[in-house]
Motif scaffolding. Sequence first.
Motif, PDB file in Angstrom:
ATOM      1  N   PHE A 177      -5.775  -2.839  -3.831  1.00  0.00           N
ATOM      2  CA  PHE A 177      -6.221  -3.138  -2.475  1.00  0.00           C
ATOM      3  C   PHE A 177      -5.633  -4.465  -1.999  1.00  0.00           C
ATOM      4  CE2 PHE A 177      -9.351  -4.922   0.524  1.00  0.00           C
ATOM      5  CZ  PHE A 177      -9.262  -3.942   1.506  1.00  0.00           C
ATOM      6  N   ALA A 178      -5.650  -5.486  -2.862  1.00  0.00           N
ATOM      7  CA  ALA A 178      -5.082  -6.787  -2.494  1.00  0.00           C
ATOM      8  C   ALA A 178      -3.573  -6.665  -2.271  1.00  0.00           C
ATOM      9  CB  ALA A 178      -5.385  -7.816  -3.577  1.00  0.00           C
ATOM     10  N   SER A 179      -2.903  -5.855  -3.089  1.00  0.00           N
ATOM     11  CA  SER A 179      -1.465  -5.651  -2.914  1.00  0.00           C
ATOM     12  C   SER A 179      -1.175  -4.949  -1.598  1.00  0.00           C
ATOM     13  CB  SER A 179      -0.899  -4.825  -4.065  1.00  0.00           C
ATOM     14  OG  SER A 179      -1.106  -5.486  -5.282  1.00  0.00           O
ATOM     15  N   LEU A 180      -1.990  -3.968  -1.252  1.00  0.00           N
ATOM     16  CA  LEU A 180      -1.825  -3.254   0.006  1.00  0.00           C
ATOM     17  C   LEU A 180      -2.019  -4.195   1.191  1.00  0.00           C
ATOM     18  CD1 LEU A 180      -1.411  -0.493   1.370  1.00  0.00           C
ATOM     19  CD2 LEU A 180      -3.891  -0.260   1.369  1.00  0.00           C
ATOM     20  N   ILE A 181      -3.016  -5.057   1.121  1.00  0.00           N
ATOM     21  CA  ILE A 181      -3.254  -6.024   2.190  1.00  0.00           C
ATOM     22  C   ILE A 181      -2.072  -6.992   2.300  1.00  0.00           C
ATOM     23  CG2 ILE A 181      -4.719  -7.962   2.903  1.00  0.00           C
ATOM     24  CD1 ILE A 181      -5.995  -5.265   3.390  1.00  0.00           C
ATOM     25  N   ALA A 182      -1.545  -7.445   1.175  1.00  0.00           N
ATOM     26  CA  ALA A 182      -0.415  -8.375   1.188  1.00  0.00           C
ATOM     27  C   ALA A 182       0.824  -7.725   1.797  1.00  0.00           C
ATOM     28  CB  ALA A 182      -0.124  -8.866  -0.228  1.00  0.00           C
ATOM     29  N   VAL A 183       1.093  -6.485   1.444  1.00  0.00           N
ATOM     30  CA  VAL A 183       2.251  -5.781   2.000  1.00  0.00           C
ATOM     31  C   VAL A 183       2.058  -5.562   3.497  1.00  0.00           C
ATOM     32  CG1 VAL A 183       3.507  -3.577   1.985  1.00  0.00           C
ATOM     33  CG2 VAL A 183       2.947  -4.712  -0.159  1.00  0.00           C
ATOM     34  N   GLY A 184       0.843  -5.216   3.906  1.00  0.00           N
ATOM     35  CA  GLY A 184       0.551  -5.044   5.325  1.00  0.00           C
ATOM     36  C   GLY A 184       0.754  -6.331   6.104  1.00  0.00           C
ATOM     37  N   ALA A 185       0.290  -7.446   5.557  1.00  0.00           N
ATOM     38  CA  ALA A 185       0.479  -8.736   6.223  1.00  0.00           C
ATOM     39  C   ALA A 185       1.960  -9.084   6.315  1.00  0.00           C
ATOM     40  CB  ALA A 185      -0.281  -9.820   5.475  1.00  0.00           C
TER      41      ALA A 185
END
Length: 84
Positions: free
Chosen positions: A18-26
């Motif tokens: 989830f944190a990786s997905l948020i980082a990629v989205g940002a």
Amino acid sequence: MKRIVDQINYSTIERFLFASLIAVGALLVSFSVRAQDIPEKVDVDIETEETMWYGQPWVWVVGVALFIIVIVAITRSGSGRRDS
């Protein structure tokens, strides 16, 4: 002997994903923001003969001095002796 896969807490993996997905989205959002068009150069002339009253330094000095006097007056009026 237990395997390493059996010892991994899946909630930790889910949090990491989830944190990786948020980082990629940002990261993708930042790329889209940087990809905006650059506006044409705007030439602004700020050298004028007229100066507004709030552009004078003495106005700011007087304003700050009055503000400090008002704050001191308000705080001192509440610290007087109280008759019981």
